[in-house]
Design a protein around this motif. Sequence first.
Motif, mmCIF file in Angstrom:
data_model
loop_
_atom_site.group_PDB
_atom_site.id
_atom_site.type_symbol
_atom_site.label_atom_id
_atom_site.label_comp_id
_atom_site.label_asym_id
_atom_site.label_seq_id
_atom_site.Cartn_x
_atom_site.Cartn_y
_atom_site.Cartn_z
ATOM 1 N N HIS A 63 15.395 41.284 47.754
ATOM 2 C CA HIS A 63 16.046 39.869 47.444
ATOM 3 C C HIS A 63 17.290 39.671 48.061
ATOM 4 C CE1 HIS A 63 17.144 36.727 44.818
ATOM 5 N NE2 HIS A 63 18.094 37.283 44.432
ATOM 6 N N LYS A 64 18.059 40.462 48.237
ATOM 7 C CA LYS A 64 19.464 40.485 48.961
ATOM 8 C C LYS A 64 19.445 40.144 50.295
ATOM 9 C CE LYS A 64 23.807 43.137 50.301
ATOM 10 N NZ LYS A 64 24.269 44.520 49.823
ATOM 11 N N ALA A 65 18.163 40.734 50.988
ATOM 12 C CA ALA A 65 17.893 40.107 52.437
ATOM 13 C C ALA A 65 17.145 38.945 52.646
ATOM 14 C CB ALA A 65 17.163 41.633 53.104
ATOM 15 N N GLY A 66 16.883 38.170 51.359
ATOM 16 C CA GLY A 66 16.094 37.154 51.454
ATOM 17 C C GLY A 66 14.670 37.364 51.778
ATOM 18 N N ARG A 67 13.813 38.440 51.691
ATOM 19 C CA ARG A 67 12.430 39.136 51.851
ATOM 20 C C ARG A 67 11.815 38.964 50.625
ATOM 21 N NH1 ARG A 67 11.621 41.087 56.577
ATOM 22 N NH2 ARG A 67 10.257 42.546 55.648
ATOM 23 N N LEU A 68 12.190 38.718 49.229
ATOM 24 C CA LEU A 68 11.419 38.570 48.105
ATOM 25 C C LEU A 68 10.911 37.200 48.107
ATOM 26 C CD1 LEU A 68 11.103 40.732 45.993
ATOM 27 C CD2 LEU A 68 12.720 39.256 44.659
ATOM 28 N N PRO A 69 9.578 37.183 47.876
ATOM 29 C CA PRO A 69 8.869 35.785 47.618
ATOM 30 C C PRO A 69 9.842 34.991 46.690
ATOM 31 C CG PRO A 69 7.398 37.515 47.466
ATOM 32 C CD PRO A 69 8.778 38.307 47.503
ATOM 33 N N ALA A 70 9.601 33.386 46.973
ATOM 34 C CA ALA A 70 10.424 32.604 46.056
ATOM 35 C C ALA A 70 10.264 32.711 44.728
ATOM 36 C CB ALA A 70 10.391 31.297 46.770
ATOM 37 N N ARG A 71 8.879 33.020 44.346
ATOM 38 C CA ARG A 71 8.602 32.725 42.847
ATOM 39 C C ARG A 71 8.389 34.512 42.576
ATOM 40 N NH1 ARG A 71 6.173 28.309 45.129
ATOM 41 N NH2 ARG A 71 4.303 29.272 44.863
ATOM 42 N N THR A 72 9.266 34.980 42.380
ATOM 43 C CA THR A 72 8.945 36.341 41.848
ATOM 44 C C THR A 72 9.500 36.559 40.408
ATOM 45 O OG1 THR A 72 9.369 37.141 43.821
ATOM 46 C CG2 THR A 72 9.747 38.800 42.122
ATOM 47 N N LYS A 73 8.462 37.459 39.691
ATOM 48 C CA LYS A 73 8.809 37.798 38.205
ATOM 49 C C LYS A 73 8.971 39.262 38.273
ATOM 50 C CE LYS A 73 5.319 37.976 35.481
ATOM 51 N NZ LYS A 73 5.429 39.453 34.677
ATOM 52 N N ILE A 74 10.044 39.728 37.545
ATOM 53 C CA ILE A 74 9.956 41.451 37.430
ATOM 54 C C ILE A 74 9.557 41.711 35.891
ATOM 55 C CG2 ILE A 74 11.890 43.056 37.188
ATOM 56 C CD1 ILE A 74 11.763 41.972 40.088
ATOM 57 N N GLN A 75 8.713 42.781 35.921
ATOM 58 C CA GLN A 75 8.286 43.373 34.796
ATOM 59 C C GLN A 75 8.936 44.528 34.808
ATOM 60 O OE1 GLN A 75 5.959 42.253 32.076
ATOM 61 N NE2 GLN A 75 6.906 44.189 31.412
ATOM 62 N N LEU A 76 9.805 44.693 33.724
ATOM 63 C CA LEU A 76 10.471 45.974 33.356
ATOM 64 C C LEU A 76 9.511 46.952 32.560
ATOM 65 C CD1 LEU A 76 14.170 44.793 33.010
ATOM 66 C CD2 LEU A 76 13.273 46.020 35.141
ATOM 67 N N TYR A 77 8.972 47.856 32.804
ATOM 68 C CA TYR A 77 8.281 48.942 32.229
ATOM 69 C C TYR A 77 9.103 49.992 31.519
ATOM 70 C CZ TYR A 77 4.025 46.327 33.595
ATOM 71 O OH TYR A 77 2.957 45.544 33.687
ATOM 72 N N PHE A 78 9.073 50.160 30.277
ATOM 73 C CA PHE A 78 9.951 51.231 29.434
ATOM 74 C C PHE A 78 8.782 52.174 29.073
ATOM 75 C CE2 PHE A 78 12.465 47.842 29.687
ATOM 76 C CZ PHE A 78 13.769 48.392 29.930
ATOM 77 N N GLY A 79 8.858 53.585 29.101
ATOM 78 C CA GLY A 79 7.810 54.642 28.669
ATOM 79 C C GLY A 79 7.871 54.704 26.972
#
Length: 178
Positions: A63-79
Amino acid sequence: MATTDVGCLSLATDGPEGPMALPVFGNSAADVDWLFGWCREADLPLHVSIYEPGFLRLALAHHKAGRLPARTKIQLYFGGPTALFGLPPTRTSLNAYVEMISDVGIPWMVGVPWGDVLGSGLAEAALQAGGHVRVGLEDFAGQGQPTNEELVAQAADLGAQHGRPPAGMDDVMAALWG
């Protein structure tokens, strides 16, 4: 929508006789880079699965390098209680992720495979921190045997209590496709 795991994960579950190994899965950093590029070129929304803090660090470096796709969603998984990966589903664990992601403007949500995203309090903590919640039978190992519909209704009620009504299909499509 594409989906990717942003790293490799050696899964195991904890049982009465100790840890039981499950298959290793995931992607190398080079594979992640290729997939991010492919999604950018195709202008395709991307679901990024985060199972360990290092996964999020790699995604945020893109993301910082501008290389993350524009429409990204992060899924945080917890055990969940028997899932031996990542952080446990606690407010303290969530705070570690929120500290990493809070100022980058990427939508995120929480889930607890083999656990209880609602009963653990993680869903409420995520809503309070500006995140979203994934519910369903994969994220339920609590008491009783609810249906997916019942779990969604519980999550919707929790969201409403916090001024966060559930998104409708049109809302979700607009968020993902612009």
